[in-house]
Design a protein around this motif. Structure first.
Motif, mmCIF file in Angstrom:
data_model
loop_
_atom_site.group_PDB
_atom_site.id
_atom_site.type_symbol
_atom_site.label_atom_id
_atom_site.label_comp_id
_atom_site.label_asym_id
_atom_site.label_seq_id
_atom_site.Cartn_x
_atom_site.Cartn_y
_atom_site.Cartn_z
ATOM 1 N N THR A 1 -6.391 -0.160 12.628
ATOM 2 C CA THR A 1 -5.056 0.411 12.750
ATOM 3 C C THR A 1 -4.882 1.500 11.701
ATOM 4 O O THR A 1 -5.072 1.253 10.503
ATOM 5 C CB THR A 1 -3.979 -0.659 12.550
ATOM 6 N N ILE A 2 -4.509 2.677 12.167
ATOM 7 C CA ILE A 2 -4.240 3.783 11.252
ATOM 8 C C ILE A 2 -2.735 3.905 11.061
ATOM 9 O O ILE A 2 -1.954 3.703 12.000
ATOM 10 C CB ILE A 2 -4.848 5.102 11.766
ATOM 11 N N SER A 3 -2.321 4.206 9.852
ATOM 12 C CA SER A 3 -0.909 4.412 9.554
ATOM 13 C C SER A 3 -0.801 5.427 8.426
ATOM 14 O O SER A 3 -1.793 5.739 7.760
ATOM 15 C CB SER A 3 -0.239 3.090 9.165
ATOM 16 N N ARG A 4 0.400 5.927 8.226
ATOM 17 C CA ARG A 4 0.614 6.897 7.161
ATOM 18 C C ARG A 4 1.956 6.675 6.506
ATOM 19 O O ARG A 4 2.896 6.192 7.145
ATOM 20 C CB ARG A 4 0.496 8.342 7.689
ATOM 21 N N ASP A 5 2.023 7.033 5.242
ATOM 22 C CA ASP A 5 3.263 6.988 4.472
ATOM 23 C C ASP A 5 3.448 8.383 3.891
ATOM 24 O O ASP A 5 2.805 8.733 2.895
ATOM 25 C CB ASP A 5 3.151 5.920 3.375
ATOM 26 N N ASP A 6 4.289 9.169 4.516
ATOM 27 C CA ASP A 6 4.433 10.563 4.092
ATOM 28 C C ASP A 6 5.086 10.667 2.712
ATOM 29 O O ASP A 6 4.841 11.633 1.983
ATOM 30 C CB ASP A 6 5.230 11.350 5.124
ATOM 31 N N ALA A 7 5.902 9.707 2.349
ATOM 32 C CA ALA A 7 6.518 9.731 1.018
ATOM 33 C C ALA A 7 5.450 9.586 -0.061
ATOM 34 O O ALA A 7 5.588 10.149 -1.159
ATOM 35 C CB ALA A 7 7.544 8.619 0.902
ATOM 36 N N LYS A 8 4.401 8.843 0.248
ATOM 37 C CA LYS A 8 3.302 8.647 -0.698
ATOM 38 C C LYS A 8 2.132 9.581 -0.405
ATOM 39 O O LYS A 8 1.113 9.517 -1.093
ATOM 40 C CB LYS A 8 2.826 7.198 -0.647
ATOM 41 N N ILE A 9 2.260 10.400 0.608
ATOM 42 C CA ILE A 9 1.210 11.324 1.046
ATOM 43 C C ILE A 9 -0.111 10.568 1.195
ATOM 44 O O ILE A 9 -1.162 10.963 0.684
ATOM 45 C CB ILE A 9 1.028 12.518 0.077
ATOM 46 N N THR A 10 -0.022 9.476 1.917
ATOM 47 C CA THR A 10 -1.156 8.561 2.033
ATOM 48 C C THR A 10 -1.376 8.167 3.487
ATOM 49 O O THR A 10 -0.414 7.954 4.227
ATOM 50 C CB THR A 10 -0.912 7.297 1.196
ATOM 51 N N VAL A 11 -2.642 8.068 3.855
ATOM 52 C CA VAL A 11 -3.007 7.548 5.160
ATOM 53 C C VAL A 11 -3.876 6.310 4.940
ATOM 54 O O VAL A 11 -4.670 6.256 4.002
ATOM 55 C CB VAL A 11 -3.740 8.601 6.020
ATOM 56 N N TYR A 12 -3.676 5.319 5.789
ATOM 57 C CA TYR A 12 -4.370 4.038 5.656
ATOM 58 C C TYR A 12 -5.207 3.759 6.899
ATOM 59 O O TYR A 12 -4.907 4.241 7.996
ATOM 60 C CB TYR A 12 -3.372 2.900 5.485
ATOM 61 N N LEU A 13 -6.215 2.947 6.711
ATOM 62 C CA LEU A 13 -6.973 2.431 7.841
ATOM 63 C C LEU A 13 -7.200 0.947 7.595
ATOM 64 O O LEU A 13 -7.971 0.572 6.702
ATOM 65 C CB LEU A 13 -8.311 3.148 8.008
#
Length: 121
Positions: A68-80
């Motif tokens: 699952t990919i997700s992102r947190d734009d406030a933290k400028i971060t993308v996760y997998l």
């Protein structure tokens, strides 16, 4: 200067899970698509998953149902988030992002240096 820094890789047994993170830093105005790619020894780099700025996702067939990919734009971060890992998931995983900076007039592709994931049997 823009940097993408991945973390979260490591050694895990088959069936286990890992969560990769990629933080972007620098003179960033906006980020469009973000994604994860991987490259196994002797193979070409391949897409694992991508996510658009509005949250639309697409996955490689090998990742569907497990990653699952997700992102947190406030933290400028993308996760997998990677679950049910298999030995064939062993590879270097690279973060990718389309970024508009204070020094550019168009979105430019940036890459991280990669984080190694090793899945043992």
């Amino acid at each position: 200067q823009v940097q993408l820094v991945e973390s979260g890789g490591g050694l895990v047994q088959a069936g286990g899970s890992l969560r990769l993170s990629c933080v972007a830093s620098g003179s960033i105005l906006s980020i469009n698509d973000m994604g994860w790619y991987r490259q196994a020894p002797g193979k070409q780099r391949e897409l694992v998953a991508r996510i658009t700025s509005i949250g639309r996702t697409n996955y490689a067939d090998s990742a569907k149902g497990r990653f699952t990919i997700s992102r947190d734009d406030a933290k400028i971060t993308v996760y997998l988030q990677m679950n049910s890992l298999k030995p064939e998931d062993t590879a270097a995983y690279y973060c990718n992002a389309q970024i508009l900076t204070t020094r550019t007039t168009m979105f430019t592709e940036y890459w991280g240096k990669g984080t190694l994931v090793t899945v043992s049997t």
